[in-house]
Write a protein that holds these residues in place. Structure first.
Motif, PDB file in Angstrom:
ATOM      1  N   MET A   1       5.979 -16.169 -14.447  1.00 57.16           N
ATOM      2  CA  MET A   1       6.638 -17.370 -13.953  1.00 57.16           C
ATOM      3  C   MET A   1       5.598 -18.315 -13.368  1.00 57.16           C
ATOM      4  N   CYS A   2       5.692 -19.605 -13.735  1.00 56.26           N
ATOM      5  CA  CYS A   2       4.801 -20.605 -13.170  1.00 56.26           C
ATOM      6  C   CYS A   2       5.318 -21.013 -11.798  1.00 56.26           C
ATOM      7  N   VAL A   3       4.432 -21.030 -10.811  1.00 52.88           N
ATOM      8  CA  VAL A   3       4.811 -21.396  -9.451  1.00 52.88           C
ATOM      9  C   VAL A   3       3.899 -22.549  -9.045  1.00 52.88           C
ATOM     10  N   ALA A   4       4.398 -23.775  -9.222  1.00 57.26           N
ATOM     11  CA  ALA A   4       3.544 -24.939  -9.020  1.00 57.26           C
ATOM     12  C   ALA A   4       3.218 -25.127  -7.548  1.00 57.26           C
ATOM     13  N   ILE A   5       1.968 -25.485  -7.264  1.00 58.87           N
ATOM     14  CA  ILE A   5       1.637 -25.894  -5.908  1.00 58.87           C
ATOM     15  C   ILE A   5       2.080 -27.342  -5.747  1.00 58.87           C
ATOM     16  N   SER A   6       2.233 -27.781  -4.523  1.00 57.41           N
ATOM     17  CA  SER A   6       2.746 -29.135  -4.293  1.00 57.41           C
ATOM     18  C   SER A   6       1.706 -30.184  -4.673  1.00 57.41           C
ATOM     19  N   ASP A   7       2.196 -31.396  -4.939  1.00 58.19           N
ATOM     20  CA  ASP A   7       1.290 -32.496  -5.281  1.00 58.19           C
ATOM     21  C   ASP A   7       0.316 -32.771  -4.138  1.00 58.19           C
ATOM     22  N   LYS A   8       0.817 -32.677  -2.895  1.00 57.08           N
ATOM     23  CA  LYS A   8      -0.046 -32.937  -1.739  1.00 57.08           C
ATOM     24  C   LYS A   8      -1.146 -31.872  -1.639  1.00 57.08           C
ATOM     25  N   GLN A   9      -0.788 -30.606  -1.896  1.00 61.25           N
ATOM     26  CA  GLN A   9      -1.797 -29.550  -1.889  1.00 61.25           C
ATOM     27  C   GLN A   9      -2.864 -29.821  -2.943  1.00 61.25           C
ATOM     28  N   LYS A  10      -2.432 -30.217  -4.138  1.00 61.46           N
ATOM     29  CA  LYS A  10      -3.388 -30.476  -5.214  1.00 61.46           C
ATOM     30  C   LYS A  10      -4.302 -31.650  -4.850  1.00 61.46           C
ATOM     31  N   GLN A  11      -3.727 -32.713  -4.285  1.00 62.98           N
ATOM     32  CA  GLN A  11      -4.540 -33.850  -3.860  1.00 62.98           C
ATOM     33  C   GLN A  11      -5.537 -33.427  -2.791  1.00 62.98           C
ATOM     34  N   LEU A  12      -5.059 -32.631  -1.831  1.00 62.28           N
ATOM     35  CA  LEU A  12      -5.939 -32.165  -0.760  1.00 62.28           C
ATOM     36  C   LEU A  12      -7.092 -31.347  -1.313  1.00 62.28           C
ATOM     37  N   LEU A  13      -6.802 -30.456  -2.254  1.00 65.42           N
ATOM     38  CA  LEU A  13      -7.852 -29.638  -2.860  1.00 65.42           C
ATOM     39  C   LEU A  13      -8.881 -30.505  -3.566  1.00 65.42           C
ATOM     40  N   GLN A  14      -8.411 -31.531  -4.252  1.00 63.85           N
ATOM     41  CA  GLN A  14      -9.348 -32.413  -4.956  1.00 63.85           C
ATOM     42  C   GLN A  14     -10.250 -33.156  -3.975  1.00 63.85           C
ATOM     43  N   LEU A  15      -9.700 -33.521  -2.822  1.00 61.51           N
ATOM     44  CA  LEU A  15     -10.490 -34.221  -1.809  1.00 61.51           C
ATOM     45  C   LEU A  15     -11.502 -33.299  -1.141  1.00 61.51           C
ATOM     46  N   LEU A  16     -11.114 -32.037  -0.934  1.00 67.38           N
ATOM     47  CA  LEU A  16     -11.982 -31.087  -0.239  1.00 67.38           C
ATOM     48  C   LEU A  16     -12.902 -30.303  -1.174  1.00 67.38           C
ATOM     49  N   ALA A  17     -12.742 -30.493  -2.485  1.00 66.41           N
ATOM     50  CA  ALA A  17     -13.458 -29.660  -3.459  1.00 66.41           C
ATOM     51  C   ALA A  17     -14.975 -29.775  -3.344  1.00 66.41           C
ATOM     52  N   VAL A 100       1.489 -11.912 -18.028  1.00 66.98           N
ATOM     53  CA  VAL A 100       2.957 -11.920 -18.043  1.00 66.98           C
ATOM     54  C   VAL A 100       3.462 -13.199 -18.705  1.00 66.98           C
ATOM     55  N   TYR A 101       2.867 -14.320 -18.339  1.00 69.80           N
ATOM     56  CA  TYR A 101       3.282 -15.614 -18.892  1.00 69.80           C
ATOM     57  C   TYR A 101       3.105 -15.649 -20.409  1.00 69.80           C
ATOM     58  N   LEU A 102       1.929 -15.241 -20.899  1.00 65.16           N
ATOM     59  CA  LEU A 102       1.700 -15.302 -22.342  1.00 65.16           C
ATOM     60  C   LEU A 102       2.531 -14.267 -23.098  1.00 65.16           C
ATOM     61  N   SER A 103       2.822 -13.136 -22.468  1.00 65.47           N
ATOM     62  CA  SER A 103       3.703 -12.155 -23.103  1.00 65.47           C
ATOM     63  C   SER A 103       5.087 -12.762 -23.315  1.00 65.47           C
ATOM     64  N   GLN A 104       5.540 -13.546 -22.350  1.00 64.65           N
ATOM     65  CA  GLN A 104       6.829 -14.233 -22.501  1.00 64.65           C
ATOM     66  C   GLN A 104       6.738 -15.304 -23.584  1.00 64.65           C
ATOM     67  N   GLN A 105       5.619 -16.030 -23.627  1.00 61.41           N
ATOM     68  CA  GLN A 105       5.446 -17.054 -24.651  1.00 61.41           C
ATOM     69  C   GLN A 105       5.384 -16.436 -26.042  1.00 61.41           C
ATOM     70  N   ALA A 106       4.806 -15.236 -26.134  1.00 62.04           N
ATOM     71  CA  ALA A 106       4.735 -14.547 -27.429  1.00 62.04           C
ATOM     72  C   ALA A 106       6.132 -14.266 -27.967  1.00 62.04           C
ATOM     73  N   GLN A 107       7.051 -13.901 -27.069  1.00 62.70           N
ATOM     74  CA  GLN A 107       8.426 -13.649 -27.484  1.00 62.70           C
ATOM     75  C   GLN A 107       9.123 -14.930 -27.924  1.00 62.70           C
ATOM     76  N   ASN A 108       8.606 -16.069 -27.463  1.00 59.59           N
ATOM     77  CA  ASN A 108       9.167 -17.368 -27.837  1.00 59.59           C
ATOM     78  C   ASN A 108       8.400 -18.007 -28.988  1.00 59.59           C
ATOM     79  N   TYR A 109       7.690 -17.159 -29.748  1.00 58.22           N
ATOM     80  CA  TYR A 109       7.019 -17.567 -30.990  1.00 58.22           C
ATOM     81  C   TYR A 109       5.822 -18.491 -30.786  1.00 58.22           C
ATOM     82  N   ALA A 110       5.188 -18.404 -29.627  1.00 51.57           N
ATOM     83  CA  ALA A 110       3.940 -19.156 -29.434  1.00 51.57           C
ATOM     84  C   ALA A 110       2.927 -18.696 -30.472  1.00 51.57           C
ATOM     85  N   PRO A 111       2.097 -19.592 -30.987  1.00 54.83           N
ATOM     86  CA  PRO A 111       1.172 -19.227 -32.072  1.00 54.83           C
ATOM     87  C   PRO A 111      -0.061 -18.477 -31.585  1.00 54.83           C
ATOM     88  N   ALA A 112      -0.680 -17.764 -32.512  1.00 57.48           N
ATOM     89  CA  ALA A 112      -1.980 -17.148 -32.227  1.00 57.48           C
ATOM     90  C   ALA A 112      -2.951 -18.241 -31.816  1.00 57.48           C
TER      91      ALA A 112
END
Length: 333
Positions: A1-17, A100-112
């Motif tokens: 499962m994808c668990v997105a971080i917040s936009d503010k967290q991402k902006q903060l990380l980019q500023l502090l990187a 786990v994510y790609l195993s789920q995508q494989a079941q949904n016919y994601a390509p090699a």
């Protein structure tokens, strides 16, 4: 499962990187929030495995600069012959597990050739269900989906061939000494630098999907290392003189991994055995092989032509093993 971080967290990380100090006032202005909100956002970075310093009059900075993954930078590093093998490249800020994510995508016919990278895994895993410690932006966590047409048997020895691909990529980036521990560990000086996890689904004698997961330690903060229950290392310790570019290493890994996967069903493990043996850090070592809780002490005599581990028992008999967990009986060279 994808668990997105917040936009503010991402902006903060980019500023502090950059790893430099940034004042709370300036961060608040750029993020469009209050200084109190900045403090809360910075404090929340610990949940991603990131730690910071806060100094009155200077502001906040991360304990180490971050190089965030960038899809175009990775694609730009791919060899022209490999680029057509890449069907899809996904970069996730946060995910439970790339495998786990790609195993789920494989079941949904994601390509090699579907590839998934993550900056942070909330439930990264190694072999036998072990947790894979995955602080944000510090290491490389990726999975590759490939499809084989001739069933499970056609994937025999694949983990060894993938190990060869990984060592090739690490050496291209001047990271050494590195070697392989049967069946799927990346090692340096007797400590684990990375690991491979291969999961197969589909038909035993027909089309099957293979998800290859790889984790490489580039920099493991001391706080995160407390959760690791085996001897480990990271690239910053293996060769402190170099500063690995994460995007360049990601591209090098894909160059090697995709090329091996494209050929493996035709050439099999035998095409990689000699090279794998040259990287073998168990050869001649006293070790104990565990199958479930049953120990088998002996001297490792390399691998046979099928990629099975050869273990010489104390009575002199040599036996081949298809699976198991190997522990060194003494510190390897």
């Amino acid at each position: 499962m994808c668990v997105a971080i917040s936009d503010k967290q991402k902006q903060l990380l980019q500023l502090l990187a950059d790893g430099e100090f940034h004042s709370g006032t300036e961060l608040a202005r750029q993020l469009g929030v209050s200084r109190s909100a900045v403090w809360k956002q910075v404090a929340g970075l610990a949940d991603l495995g990131l730690h910071h310093a806060a100094v009155t009059g200077k502001g906040y900075r991360l304990e180490k600069p971050l190089e965030l993954l960038a899809a175009q930078a990775i694609i730009n590093g791919l060899d022209p012959a490999v680029l057509p093998l890449l069907a899809q490249l996904e970069l996730h800020d946060q995910i439970d597990s790339t495998n786990v994510y790609l195993s789920q995508q494989a079941q949904n016919y994601a390509p090699a050739g579907t590839v998934c990278f993550a900056e942070h895994q909330t439930a990264g895993k190694g072999r036998r269900g072990r947790q894979w410690v995955s602080p944000f932006g510090s290491n490389l966590y990726l999975s590759v989906l490939w499809r084989f047409q001739q069933g499970y048997a056609s994937t025999a020895g694949l983990s060894l061939a993938i190990g060869v691909a990984v060592i090739r990529a690490l050496r291209q980036q001047q990271l050494h000494p590195v070697g392989l521990k049967w069946p799927n560990d990346i090692m340096s000086a007797g400590k684990k630098l990375g690991g491979i996890l291969i999961e197969v689904s589909g038909e035993s004698d027909g089309p099957c999907a293979v998800v290859i997961g790889l984790g490489i330690n580039l920099f493991v903060p001391d706080s995160a290392a407390q959760g690791i229950n085996q001897a480990w290392t990271d690239a910053s310790k293996v060769n402190p003189a170099i500063s690995l570019n994460r995007n360049q290493l990601a591209a090098s890994l894909l160059n090697q991994l995709l090329a091996v996967l494209a050929d493996f069903e035709q050439v099999g493990i035998k095409a990689y055995l000699d090279e794998w043996r040259s990287y073998d850090c168990l050869q001649g070592q006293s070790a104990t092989l565990f199958i479930a809780d049953q120990p088998y002490p002996g001297i490792v005599q390399g691998v046979d032509d099928s990629g099975l581990l050869l273990l010489q028992h104390p009575d002199g008999r040599t036996q081949a093993f298809a699976s198991g967990e190997v522990s060194f009986s003494r510190t390897p060279l």
